[in-house]
Design a protein around this motif. Structure first.
Motif, PDB file in Angstrom:
ATOM      1  N   LEU A 136      -4.138  13.290  -3.856  1.00  0.00           N
ATOM      2  CA  LEU A 136      -3.623  12.213  -3.011  1.00  0.00           C
ATOM      3  C   LEU A 136      -4.277  10.934  -3.522  1.00  0.00           C
ATOM      4  N   LEU A 137      -3.460   9.949  -3.880  1.00  0.00           N
ATOM      5  CA  LEU A 137      -3.954   8.659  -4.347  1.00  0.00           C
ATOM      6  C   LEU A 137      -3.540   7.579  -3.366  1.00  0.00           C
ATOM      7  N   HIS A 138      -4.464   6.712  -3.009  1.00  0.00           N
ATOM      8  CA  HIS A 138      -4.127   5.533  -2.217  1.00  0.00           C
ATOM      9  C   HIS A 138      -4.094   4.367  -3.195  1.00  0.00           C
ATOM     10  N   VAL A 139      -2.932   3.730  -3.286  1.00  0.00           N
ATOM     11  CA  VAL A 139      -2.696   2.673  -4.264  1.00  0.00           C
ATOM     12  C   VAL A 139      -2.419   1.365  -3.538  1.00  0.00           C
ATOM     13  N   ILE A 140      -3.035   0.297  -4.012  1.00  0.00           N
ATOM     14  CA  ILE A 140      -2.790  -1.034  -3.453  1.00  0.00           C
ATOM     15  C   ILE A 140      -2.356  -1.960  -4.584  1.00  0.00           C
ATOM     16  N   SER A 163       0.847  -1.186   0.000  1.00  0.00           N
ATOM     17  CA  SER A 163       0.000   0.000   0.000  1.00  0.00           C
ATOM     18  C   SER A 163       0.886   1.240   0.000  1.00  0.00           C
ATOM     19  N   ALA A 164       0.531   2.188  -0.854  1.00  0.00           N
ATOM     20  CA  ALA A 164       1.311   3.423  -0.942  1.00  0.00           C
ATOM     21  C   ALA A 164       0.368   4.613  -1.090  1.00  0.00           C
ATOM     22  N   ILE A 165       0.845   5.750  -0.632  1.00  0.00           N
ATOM     23  CA  ILE A 165       0.168   7.019  -0.853  1.00  0.00           C
ATOM     24  C   ILE A 165       0.997   7.753  -1.911  1.00  0.00           C
ATOM     25  N   LEU A 225       0.925   5.496 -13.678  1.00  0.00           N
ATOM     26  CA  LEU A 225       0.750   6.722 -12.894  1.00  0.00           C
ATOM     27  C   LEU A 225       1.521   7.887 -13.495  1.00  0.00           C
ATOM     28  N   SER A 226       2.770   7.654 -13.885  1.00  0.00           N
ATOM     29  CA  SER A 226       3.565   8.746 -14.450  1.00  0.00           C
ATOM     30  C   SER A 226       3.061   9.162 -15.832  1.00  0.00           C
ATOM     31  N   ALA A 227       2.265   8.309 -16.478  1.00  0.00           N
ATOM     32  CA  ALA A 227       1.728   8.617 -17.807  1.00  0.00           C
ATOM     33  C   ALA A 227       0.336   9.254 -17.753  1.00  0.00           C
ATOM     34  N   LEU A 228      -0.203   9.465 -16.557  1.00  0.00           N
ATOM     35  CA  LEU A 228      -1.514  10.102 -16.457  1.00  0.00           C
ATOM     36  C   LEU A 228      -1.439  11.512 -17.021  1.00  0.00           C
ATOM     37  N   PRO A 229      -2.525  12.002 -17.626  1.00  0.00           N
ATOM     38  CA  PRO A 229      -2.502  13.327 -18.259  1.00  0.00           C
ATOM     39  C   PRO A 229      -2.114  14.449 -17.297  1.00  0.00           C
ATOM     40  N   LYS A 233      -9.715   5.040 -14.143  1.00  0.00           N
ATOM     41  CA  LYS A 233      -9.548   3.799 -14.919  1.00  0.00           C
ATOM     42  C   LYS A 233      -8.412   2.925 -14.392  1.00  0.00           C
ATOM     43  N   VAL A 234      -7.731   3.363 -13.344  1.00  0.00           N
ATOM     44  CA  VAL A 234      -6.619   2.595 -12.771  1.00  0.00           C
ATOM     45  C   VAL A 234      -7.152   1.848 -11.548  1.00  0.00           C
ATOM     46  N   PRO A 235      -7.408   0.550 -11.664  1.00  0.00           N
ATOM     47  CA  PRO A 235      -8.064  -0.184 -10.573  1.00  0.00           C
ATOM     48  C   PRO A 235      -7.251  -0.258  -9.280  1.00  0.00           C
ATOM     49  N   GLN A 236      -5.947  -0.119  -9.363  1.00  0.00           N
ATOM     50  CA  GLN A 236      -5.115  -0.177  -8.163  1.00  0.00           C
ATOM     51  C   GLN A 236      -5.248   1.085  -7.313  1.00  0.00           C
ATOM     52  N   VAL A 237      -5.815   2.152  -7.866  1.00  0.00           N
ATOM     53  CA  VAL A 237      -6.077   3.365  -7.102  1.00  0.00           C
ATOM     54  C   VAL A 237      -7.416   3.158  -6.407  1.00  0.00           C
ATOM     55  N   VAL A 238      -7.363   2.906  -5.103  1.00  0.00           N
ATOM     56  CA  VAL A 238      -8.583   2.595  -4.349  1.00  0.00           C
ATOM     57  C   VAL A 238      -9.213   3.834  -3.717  1.00  0.00           C
ATOM     58  N   ASP A 239      -8.481   4.937  -3.709  1.00  0.00           N
ATOM     59  CA  ASP A 239      -9.014   6.196  -3.196  1.00  0.00           C
ATOM     60  C   ASP A 239      -8.225   7.320  -3.859  1.00  0.00           C
ATOM     61  N   ALA A 240      -8.938   8.336  -4.324  1.00  0.00           N
ATOM     62  CA  ALA A 240      -8.276   9.489  -4.938  1.00  0.00           C
ATOM     63  C   ALA A 240      -8.987  10.739  -4.451  1.00  0.00           C
ATOM     64  N   GLN A 241      -8.207  11.682  -3.962  1.00  0.00           N
ATOM     65  CA  GLN A 241      -8.776  12.915  -3.426  1.00  0.00           C
ATOM     66  C   GLN A 241      -8.074  14.115  -4.040  1.00  0.00           C
ATOM     67  N   ARG A 242      -8.874  15.089  -4.466  1.00  0.00           N
ATOM     68  CA  ARG A 242      -8.316  16.347  -4.943  1.00  0.00           C
ATOM     69  C   ARG A 242      -8.098  17.244  -3.734  1.00  0.00           C
TER      70      ARG A 242
END
Length: 153
Positions: A105-109, A64-66, A124-128, A88-97
């Motif tokens: 802030l993205l919570h990634v599992i 798990s990473a933030i 992640l690095s290729a996101l717009p 569209k990234v299923p590993q991002v379980v929570d995203a907050q602006r």
């Protein structure tokens, strides 16, 4: 919303699989009024749905990473493009602006560190509009999926 509605919601947060009969008993209502209140809470959007809470580690998702994201631009198009892509990234379980810097802030599992590194480098690095990513590893969750404080005054 009155105190009985709050009691119904508090009970459902603890156990969303309660039967209407058991819920009615716990909140001191008869079956029909309890059912009407639940339906009204669902129709008004207060109750958004019901789901099972899964244990990530039991499913082999042990990492798990933030991830903090700063965008190059903050205009409406950039924000919308980023948010549509991150959904569209299923590993991002929570995203907050966020206000200020960073922008998100993205919570990634993921399964493990190599899987996270691949996700980070390839998706992640290729996101717009991403200017900068900064990540930190989660050591342990102290508070997670806590019910909303409905009965606290």
């Amino acid at each position: 919303m009155d105190e009985i509605d709050r009691k119904i919601l508090a009970e459902l947060q603890l156990d969303g699989r309660l039967s209407v009969t058991e819920l009615a008993d716990r909140v001191g209502l008869s079956l029909s009024p309890c059912h009407r209140r639940i339906r009204a809470l669902e129709q008004s959007g207060v109750i958004k749905g019901y789901r099972a809470h899964l244990d990530p580690s039991a499913l082999g998702l042990n990492f798990s990473a933030i991830v903090f994201v700063t965008l190059r631009e903050g205009d409406r198009q950039a924000v919308e493009s980023f948010e549509n892509a991150v959904m569209k990234v299923p590993q991002v379980v929570d995203a907050q602006r966020l206000f200020g810097d960073p922008d998100y802030l993205l919570h990634v599992i993921t399964r493990d560190l190599p899987a996270f590194q691949q996700l980070y480098d390839e998706q992640l690095s290729a996101l717009p509009s991403v200017q900068r990513l900064t990540s930190t590893l989660v050591m342990k969750s102290v508070v997670k999926d806590r019910p909303l404080p409905l009965l606290v005054r």
